[in-house]
Write an enzyme that holds these catalytic residues in place. Structure first.
Site: not given
Lengths: 551, 551
Positions: B312-313, B316
């Site tokens: 997920h990170e 980003h």
């Protein structure tokens, strides 16, 4: 920020009470301390954490931050408050209303404000640009081991250094140095317009060692030369060396770290108010007394290097964590000088870590950590002590031991002072360097790379810094002698690993004093009751190494 | 800084060429970007590196830095340049001289400048102080599981949010919202002085999701409710769950990290332009596209958590590293919105990582890394896929799966919009929350702690943020569908671990577009040729989970 730094206050300062002025001043000074703390953190991050591609972005960030800091340092509101306080000080009104720590805050802040405002922005920018070029040129010159490639850039650095000293002298910073300059001009029959750089070196030293007089440096360093050159020659003449094979070879870095990392906490370093990391160049950063980060490094093939750098940096770190809490974030809580800072690291690195009591406690732990190293297991405390205290003249300052180190410094001091004050030319540097290296340490410099090109300092415009290394040594011994008198069972404490007694003594007698005193000389006088005295340093070295080398 | 931000320029801007104005503007905008990059780094450091005692010092540092940033954001020079550019834009002169990216820079910077200058400093300070109090009160209330302890503080937050929205609306930010407000006033026969908060919520959303209209949100969310509530009920009614025991139990953190840490690089994250660390709360910081730092965390007893947060990170982080290089350090290179940012993380976390092709590549590697776990070794690809895609309604948003997550968001959206616009009272919140939870997810809220007190957002004055989570989901599916059409062999690439094709596609189609478009809606329209459409998201979920749960 309660007081805005960018818009002048509308109040008439002359009608305000001193307490109100001082409180307003403290708000600005604390803001300045906070924003400078950010710059320090960015510096740490760059050396320890930052990914390599971020170099340009970080330079841009630093440049915008520096501009913001400069705006705050030179804000008219700050200036007006400081000048009004100074007016009252000169009128004798301050000392009845403010205590000595508060008075010191005004003194230090006023000096910093004047220095920041005296040198025009254009000159600051020119220096920055010339420095970047000089540093690249130095790297190339060192690579090629050819001083002539660096010479024109050093010439420029000297010129720029003189220029900024000129602004400061004319603006009233370093009154002492201005007197030296005027005296020299009078003696030579020169006018104010003629070139004359006498006294200029002291202004450079003053940036790192505030208030320290050059005539004091001359006396201290002359004494060291007189006494240490013969001592070094005597040791060399013995033509004998202590065995240190058990400190060499494959020392697993992780196991070294596991072992060494415990020492800062043992010395009293608060791990909740700081960190310990590894980096290429050991250093200690000071974002805030509650956030002191030290970085160390280990060498696989040399145990002594890692523990030395950890303990050295932890000495610096204790000074930073030990800042006076009552005056936190104000100038008087800052370390007094670069030399006093260095005294704190050398105190632990040399006077504690090179001692027998320290290894009485530490050697068994080391043997436990490296249980599989047979030659280490076989080493006695005495053998270990002798191995750690080998003296060996070397061409490279960074490899020097405590006996020869000062000679590297004095050599640089003599050359940079003569350069700045115009007694020698840049082209004279290599020959002079090599001659002094022969005279002081008996060594022949075969290449510029191993001689006058070895240090980064001049290439980044740093002149007047070198003396602080040796002042640090002299301070450290005089402080240590005094600590021994104050703590009679010091050796017993060390031999039990109870280092905190010493740390608390330093907190109280050095760290918490911060910048209360006007110079390292003054601090030493107040602390020990005697002026700074290099003969104590000579005595320490002579007695210790007469035994070690059976002179 | 070439152009000083604090002293107004003496030149008459109206006589300068647009190119000269633009270039001067860019210098200021880049400085602003650099100093904001510092704030981001300090934030990262605080969460990942900072020693605990430094909390107060860091707060002081941030406060001084914020003040410096605010000074730069509201500098008269910046304002004058922007207003002159805007004058020319309105006169139709800009578009012939500047390209769309340059035009966007002016649009974004002008909006930011107006927002920064519209809300008075006093109000900003009042908000900061009220927020600190509300946050403490929320912590206590959550501890006690008693909403009434938090209610008065939430009341205050709503009041302050309305106040700052009022300044913005009257100052010309969010024209659309102003029209909504005027229309509502007219319909109710209210004067400009009367209280009426219709349209206010859109201004709040606009801070996080620029240009996104509330009537669009209403349509999208109504569609989701219509289709997803029955889907969730159907899954629940099956009363069946897939086995996931092989994802639980003792997963050594170091071995998990060793395994997961390789994925960011595999996805195309440049480790020379960023870092990966661990922290209590996973996040991605954006000090600069060359310095993107992500932090993840691992759970000892749950393998799925760690890899999910890393990927997920990393999603980003790819957005941040993929910023447009030609317009680096200017607003147009920034991510478009919080929702688009979230779409990039969800893209990788859900559409890639929850897919069979991803685990075709990854499961053998996982089995290799945890060779000693028998139940894991026994799990087939299908079993693994089913285990990773379990749907289970829960009271806690942060534990929700991709099917139920939107319901958590829509519930919050409905409540906070009604609160801000005055349709409900603070005291109504718990009952309304619990009723909606029952209606959307079929769950009974037994305690405020597990209901309306679970999120930090309102306590720190963040309202209008929640919708971006679900917008992110909707964006991500529409973007993914389009990627599949553009990259026909996408599944084969993923099954071979060749994630870079997808990353490069995102770089070109999303990341490098930065903030060129005026809203996420516009970006999606340009990219996919169709308006943003939540039915694609519903279709993705329905098809996928009809198979998984055999509906």
């Amino acid at each position: 920020m309660t007081v805005s730094a960018s818009t002048p206050s509308s109040t008439d300062l002359t009608t305000e009470s001193t307490r109100v002025l001082y409180d307003q001043l403290v708000v600005l000074l604390k803001d300045l301390s906070h924003i400078k703390g950010i710059a320090s953190l960015l510096g740490w991050d760059q050396l320890v954490m930052m990914p390599k591609n971020a170099l340009d972005a970080r330079a841009n960030q630093m440049s915008v931050l520096d501009a913001a800091i400069h705006d705050m340092e030179t804000s008219p509101v700050l200036g007006a408050l400081l000048e009004e306080c100074e007016r009252r000080r000169l009128g004798g009104q301050l000392s009845s209303e403010l205590n000595p720590y508060e008075m010191a805050n005004i003194r230090i802040a006023l000096k910093a404000y004047r220095e920041e405002t005296l040198v025009p922005k254009d000159v600051v920018r020119e220096i920055a640009s010339a420095t970047a070029k000089a540093n690249s040129a130095w790297k190339e010159a060192r690579e090629a081991s050819d001083f002539s490639k660096f010479a024109p850039f050093l010439e420029e650095q000297v010129k720029l250094a003189r220029q900024s000293v000129g602004y400061k002298l004319n603006g009233g910073v370093c009154e002492e140095a201005r007197k030296i300059n005027q005296k020299a001009r009078a003696a030579l029959g020169l006018s104010d317009k003629d070139e004359c750089y006498k006294g200029y070196y002291q202004v450079l030293v003053d940036s790192f060692e505030p208030g320290f007089k050059d005539d004091r440096l001359q006396v201290l360093f002359a004494d060291l030369k007189r006494d240490l050159i013969p001592l070094i020659a005597k040791i060399k003449a013995k033509n004998f060396q202590h065995e240190n094979g058990f400190l060499k070879g494959d020392f697993d870095i992780k196991r070294q770290a596991e072992f060494s990392d415990k020492f800062p906490a043992r010395m009293g370093f608060d791990m909740d108010a700081g960190r310990l990391d590894e980096s290429t160049h050991p250093f200690c950063s000071n974002s805030h007394p509650t956030d002191v980060r030290l970085a160390t490094r280990y060498a696989l093939d040399n145990f002594q290097e890692g523990i030395t750098s950890t303990i050295h940096e932890a000495g610096h770190a204790l000074y930073e964590q030990g800042r006076n809490k009552e005056y936190i974030d104000t100038p008087v809580s800052s370390p007094l000088s670069v030399g006093i800072h260095e005294s704190q690291s050398l105190f632990w690195e040399r006077l504690v870590m090179l001692s027998k009591p320290f290894w009485t406690y530490t050697l068994p732990l080391l043997k436990e950590q490296f249980a599989d190293r047979e030659n280490l297991q076989a080493a006695s405390l005495d053998q270990f002590y002798l191995a750690f205290n080998r003296v060996e003249p070397t061409l490279i300052r960074l490899e020097a031991d405590e006996v020869t180190y000062s000679m590297h410094i004095i050599l640089r001091y003599e050359i940079e002072k003569a350069l700045v004050e115009g007694d020698i030319q840049v082209a004279d540097v290599p020959a002079l360097w090599n001659a002094k290296m022969k005279e002081y340490l008996g060594l022949d410099v075969t290449e510029d790379r191993l001689g006058c090109l070895q240090d980064i300092h001049w290439s980044i415009g740093i002149m007047g810094y070198f003396p602080t290394y040796t002042l640090g040594s002299i301070y450290s011994v005089q402080i240590y002698n005094h600590a021994r008198e104050s703590i009679p069972d010091l050796d017993e404490n060390l031999a039990k690993g109870e280092f905190h007694v010493l740390k608390e003594w330093l907190n109280k007698n050095v760290h918490e004093k911060g910048s209360l005193h006007e110079s390292g000389d003054d601090l030493i006088l107040e602390l020990t009751g005697k002026p700074l005295d290099s003969s104590l340093y000579v005595k320490y070295l002579t007695e210790k190494y007469t035994t070690i080398y059976d002179l």
